[in-house]
Design an enzyme around this catalytic site. Structure first.
Site, PDB file in Angstrom:
ATOM      1  N   GLU A   1      13.702   1.078  -8.382  1.00  9.38           N
ATOM      2  CA  GLU A   1      14.463   1.953  -7.480  1.00  9.38           C
ATOM      3  C   GLU A   1      14.602   3.304  -8.171  1.00  9.38           C
ATOM      4  O   GLU A   1      15.140   3.370  -9.286  1.00  9.38           O
ATOM      5  CB  GLU A   1      15.853   1.361  -7.209  1.00  9.38           C
TER       6      GLU A   1
ATOM      7  N   ASN B   1      14.983  -6.868 -14.182  1.00 12.02           N
ATOM      8  CA  ASN B   1      14.775  -7.766 -15.312  1.00 12.02           C
ATOM      9  C   ASN B   1      14.181  -9.086 -14.811  1.00 12.02           C
ATOM     10  O   ASN B   1      14.768  -9.677 -13.901  1.00 12.02           O
ATOM     11  CB  ASN B   1      16.165  -7.996 -15.959  1.00 12.02           C
TER      12      ASN B   1
ATOM     13  N   LYS C   1      27.611   6.276 -21.663  1.00 15.06           N
ATOM     14  CA  LYS C   1      26.448   6.960 -21.079  1.00 15.06           C
ATOM     15  C   LYS C   1      26.663   8.476 -21.109  1.00 15.06           C
ATOM     16  O   LYS C   1      25.743   9.232 -21.412  1.00 15.06           O
ATOM     17  CB  LYS C   1      26.203   6.465 -19.652  1.00 15.06           C
TER      18      LYS C   1
ATOM     19  N   HIS D   1      15.771   2.741 -11.916  1.00 16.70           N
ATOM     20  CA  HIS D   1      16.378   1.420 -12.067  1.00 16.70           C
ATOM     21  C   HIS D   1      15.314   0.339 -12.043  1.00 16.70           C
ATOM     22  O   HIS D   1      14.750   0.029 -10.987  1.00 16.70           O
ATOM     23  CB  HIS D   1      17.411   1.201 -10.946  1.00 16.70           C
TER      24      HIS D   1
ATOM     25  N   ASN E   1      20.676  -4.694  -5.432  1.00 15.50           N
ATOM     26  CA  ASN E   1      21.896  -5.395  -5.833  1.00 15.50           C
ATOM     27  C   ASN E   1      22.906  -5.446  -4.695  1.00 15.50           C
ATOM     28  O   ASN E   1      23.617  -6.432  -4.522  1.00 15.50           O
ATOM     29  CB  ASN E   1      22.524  -4.733  -7.058  1.00 15.50           C
TER      30      ASN E   1
ATOM     31  N   ASP F   1       0.828  -1.193   0.000  1.00 16.57           N
ATOM     32  CA  ASP F   1       0.000   0.000   0.000  1.00 16.57           C
ATOM     33  C   ASP F   1       0.877   1.264   0.000  1.00 16.57           C
ATOM     34  O   ASP F   1       0.634   2.205  -0.752  1.00 16.57           O
ATOM     35  CB  ASP F   1      -0.863  -0.065   1.280  1.00 16.57           C
TER      36      ASP F   1
ATOM     37  N   SER G   1      22.614   0.195 -13.528  1.00 18.21           N
ATOM     38  CA  SER G   1      22.471  -0.600 -12.314  1.00 18.21           C
ATOM     39  C   SER G   1      23.685  -0.447 -11.416  1.00 18.21           C
ATOM     40  O   SER G   1      23.666  -0.909 -10.285  1.00 18.21           O
ATOM     41  CB  SER G   1      22.225  -2.071 -12.655  1.00 18.21           C
TER      42      SER G   1
ATOM     43  N   MET H   1      16.472  -4.294 -21.638  1.00 20.02           N
ATOM     44  CA  MET H   1      15.749  -3.418 -20.710  1.00 20.02           C
ATOM     45  C   MET H   1      14.980  -2.325 -21.451  1.00 20.02           C
ATOM     46  O   MET H   1      13.783  -2.149 -21.231  1.00 20.02           O
ATOM     47  CB  MET H   1      16.726  -2.781 -19.706  1.00 20.02           C
TER      48      MET H   1
END
Ligand code: NAI
Length: 634
Positions: A438, A429, A383, A426, A476, A284, A405, A307
């Site tokens: 996240e 998978n 990136k 994030h 992770n 909730d 990640s 992804m």
């Protein structure tokens, strides 16, 4: 009275309506029930009434059940038993009124809400209802007499289905099985229908139905095969207690209702129910964390791999206008083919949904998008180059998001002119299946960007938790050391199967060695680099990777794989030793969750627990990693 309203009309029909004060929906709190007790006693005193009707005082919703949070306040089983006995007494008196009674339901009538309805002779429903017994999801069974009352109306098979699945029925299905008696065209018609029915009874109470005769053992066998095959009584006892309850009392609906008293208190005070009620609460809270206005209508995704392709497909299904780019045109084509198959499985309108997913090799969508999300290779330089390009083309108010990640957001933000716009989103998978996201806050992330990113995750029907940018974020960081610890034990000579079975016995969907194979040994290795991996474990992983044994995806890893199934020997191991092994295996996960809370990576132990339940399948009936580790569920 605060919550109930009582009026009497010219035909001597009494009308009750329930509008629980201070709540957006009706719930049966102790106070609401105490007031009902007074009302029912008054009605028994009144020899002149010809009928009673109940309607909700809140449009669009009937009663959501008992107040689950009040359940947490009972000191012990005897306090629960006392409460249940008193509610039984109130509801039995309601059901025993000597006049005909009718209830009109619209919207949600679940748990105690359905049990309350079942005390009435005639149940009328609007076209939009959800009625059912979700109690099993909280580790309990209906406790306000609903089991026997529903059994009387719908028989053994249907009542078992309702109680074991916890699923709600719509108006059509509820009417088909006889859980409700009459359907009206709209909520506004409930009152008229109740009045007409009550007047037609002429003050005479109808005789109760007798349940359909069934071969109870055959019914139980069929239902158990269907619903209990994958659950265990040592994990969640409620479904098994429900079966025993129906078996014991199927000859007598009244005894079935009364029999709830024998099992409800112990189930409610069980460790499983405590864990499951916490799960309910955490779910909730995460759903609420994803509410709000993201301001995102158009999404651009860069990187159409595993992804990015899935994120784009899910976003289009959730109503976003999505454009998808990749440096490799064939990756975009493959992602669209996968999206089509996904929409087929979800039985979505394929043409309309695909129309919202635009293949966009040139990246023209970047200039139009409200949020641009990259899911390109996990490499800082790549990136940074991608974000420099994005920043030169995006609208100034667009959010820039990364699905990294493991790369610290601050490192990516360094190259940006406006780092406040950068946030991590994030996903896990397989993204369409796993509910957790996240949402990562860098030191530079602007608070409104964070808030919009949380709401965007909610718009994808995901459950977001806020995390600060730190190696491995939460999931992770806690999951990988657990997997590495298991691999280390295996290298020390403990059989992989024994390790995995100990965690399955604990309640995990699969053990850590099988999970490593499932994730892919290459990903298992690389994802841990920012966290640090023990040399022996890293060496073992590298050896497998060098030999091309990557786990499930290559058919061989620590196990041999037959399609989706790992071939494990599945021996029997002594339970006590297995439980000890599970404790040992979980120690690194517990330590990392504690550290993540202490360092402020997640805001609380609750959020650490939610993250591990919804992100890794940590068993909900244990209430979460820290809840379990601190012995709070016993
Ligand atoms: P992938 O290798 O399946 O897909 C990456 C795609 O990005 C490829 O199609 C590639 O052609 C494209 N690409 C690479 N550089 C590009 C560039 N400069 N411009 C445009 N396109 C480019 O990778 P995957 O697994 O989808 O991972 C993507 C990101 O998601 C990574 O940051 C990864 O850490 C993260 N992630 C991956 C998870 C997983 O389990 N695979 C889970 C969560 C996050």
């Amino acid at each position: 009275m605060t919550h109930w309203n009582k009026t009497r009309d010219a035909n001597d029909l009494v009308w009750l309506s329930l509008d629980v004060e201070g709540r957006s929906v009706n719930v049966l709190t102790h106070e609401v029930l105490a007031e009902l007790a007074g009302l029912v006693a008054e009605l028994h005193q009144d020899a002149n009434i010809k009928g009673l009707a109940l309607l909700s005082g809140k449009a669009g919703g009937f009663v959501y059940g008992a107040d689950v949070r009040e359940f947490a306040l009972f000191a012990d089983e005897s306090a629960v038993a006392e409460h249940i006995a008193s509610v039984h007494s109130i509801l039995n008196q309601l059901a025993d009124l000597p006049v005909p009674t009718a209830v009109g339901i619209a919207g949600v009538a679940v748990g105690g809400g359905l049990e309350l309805s079942l005390c009435f002779d005639w149940i009328i429903a609007s076209p939009k209802i959800q009625c059912g017994f979700p109690e099993v999801n909280l580790g309990i069974l209906p406790g306000y007499g609903g089991s026997g009352r529903a059994y009387r109306r719908v028989g053994a098979e249907a009542v078992l289905e309702l109680m074991l699945t916890g699923k709600s029925l719509d108006a059509e299905k509820a009417s088909e099985i006889g859980l409700v008696d009459a359907l009206v065209a709209s909520e506004a018609d409930l009152r008229g229908e109740a009045e007409a029915w009550l007047l037609a009874q002429g003050g005479k109470k109808p005789t109760p139905k007798t349940p359909l005769k069934t071969n109870i053992e055959a019914t139980i066998k069929a239902i158990s095969d269907k619903h209990l095959a994958r659950i265990r009584p040592d994990h969640t006892p409620a479904p098994f207690a429900i079966i025993d309850h129906v078996r014991a009392h199927h000859l007598d609906p009244q005894a079935m209702s009364a029999g709830e008293l024998d099992i409800f208190p112990s189930l409610l005070m069980s460790a499983a129910s405590k864990g499951l009620r916490r799960l309910f609460d955490l779910r909730d809270r995460l759903r609420k964390a994803g509410r709000g206005e993201s301001g995102v209508k158009r999404l651009h995704v860069i990187g159409a791999g595993v992804m990015g392709g899935d994120i784009a497909a899910v976003a289009a299904l959730c109503g976003f206008e999505v454009s998808l780019s990749d440096q490799d045109a064939s990756a975009i084509d493959k992602a669209v083919v996968r999206a089509r198959a996904f929409y087929e499985r979800r039985q979505a309108d394929i043409a309309t949904t695909l129309a919202r997913l635009t293949p966009d090799f040139a990246g023209e969508g970047i200039a139009e998008a409200d949020l641009i999300l990259e899911a390109v290779a996990e490499n800082l330089d790549v990136k940074k180059a991608v974000f420099a390009m994005i920043e030169s083309r995006a609208r100034p108010e667009a959010i820039l998001a990364t699905n990294t990640s493991s790369i610290p957001l601050e490192a990516i933000a360094e190259g940006l002119n406006h780092p406040a716009r950068l946030v991590g989103i994030h996903f896990f998978n397989p993204m369409p299946v796993l509910p957790l996201v996240e949402v990562i806050e860098a030191k530079t992330t602007a608070p409104d960007v964070m808030a919009r990113a949380l709401a965007f995750a909610g718009g994808l029907k995901k459950m977001p938790i806020r995390c600060r940018s730190a190696p491995g974020f939460l999931v992770n960081r806690a999951l990988l050391p657990y997997i590495y610890g298991a691999i280390a034990l295996m290298l020390d000579g403990v059989e992989a199967d024994r390790i995995d079975q100990s965690m399955v016995d604990f309640g995990m969907p699969m053990g850590p060695i099988e999970l490593a194979d499932q994730i892919g040994l290459d990903v298992t290795h690389d994802a841990g680099l920012p966290l640090g991996i023990d040399d022996a474990v890293a060496g073992a992983l590298q050896q497998h990777i060098a030999a091309g044994n990557l786990g499930r995806k290559s058919g061989r890893g620590f196990y041999q794989w037959d399609g989706k199934v790992a071939t494990r020997p599945r021996a029997d191991y002594p339970m006590g030793a297995q439980a000890e092994l599970a404790q040992k295996l979980l120690a690194p996960m517990v330590a990392q969750c504690r550290a993540a809370v202490a360092e402020g990576v997640v805001e609380s132990a609750d959020m650490a627990d939610a993250g591990m339940i919804f992100g890794t399948g940590f068993p909900g009936f244990r209430g979460g990693v820290l809840f379990w580790a601190e012995g709070k569920n016993v």
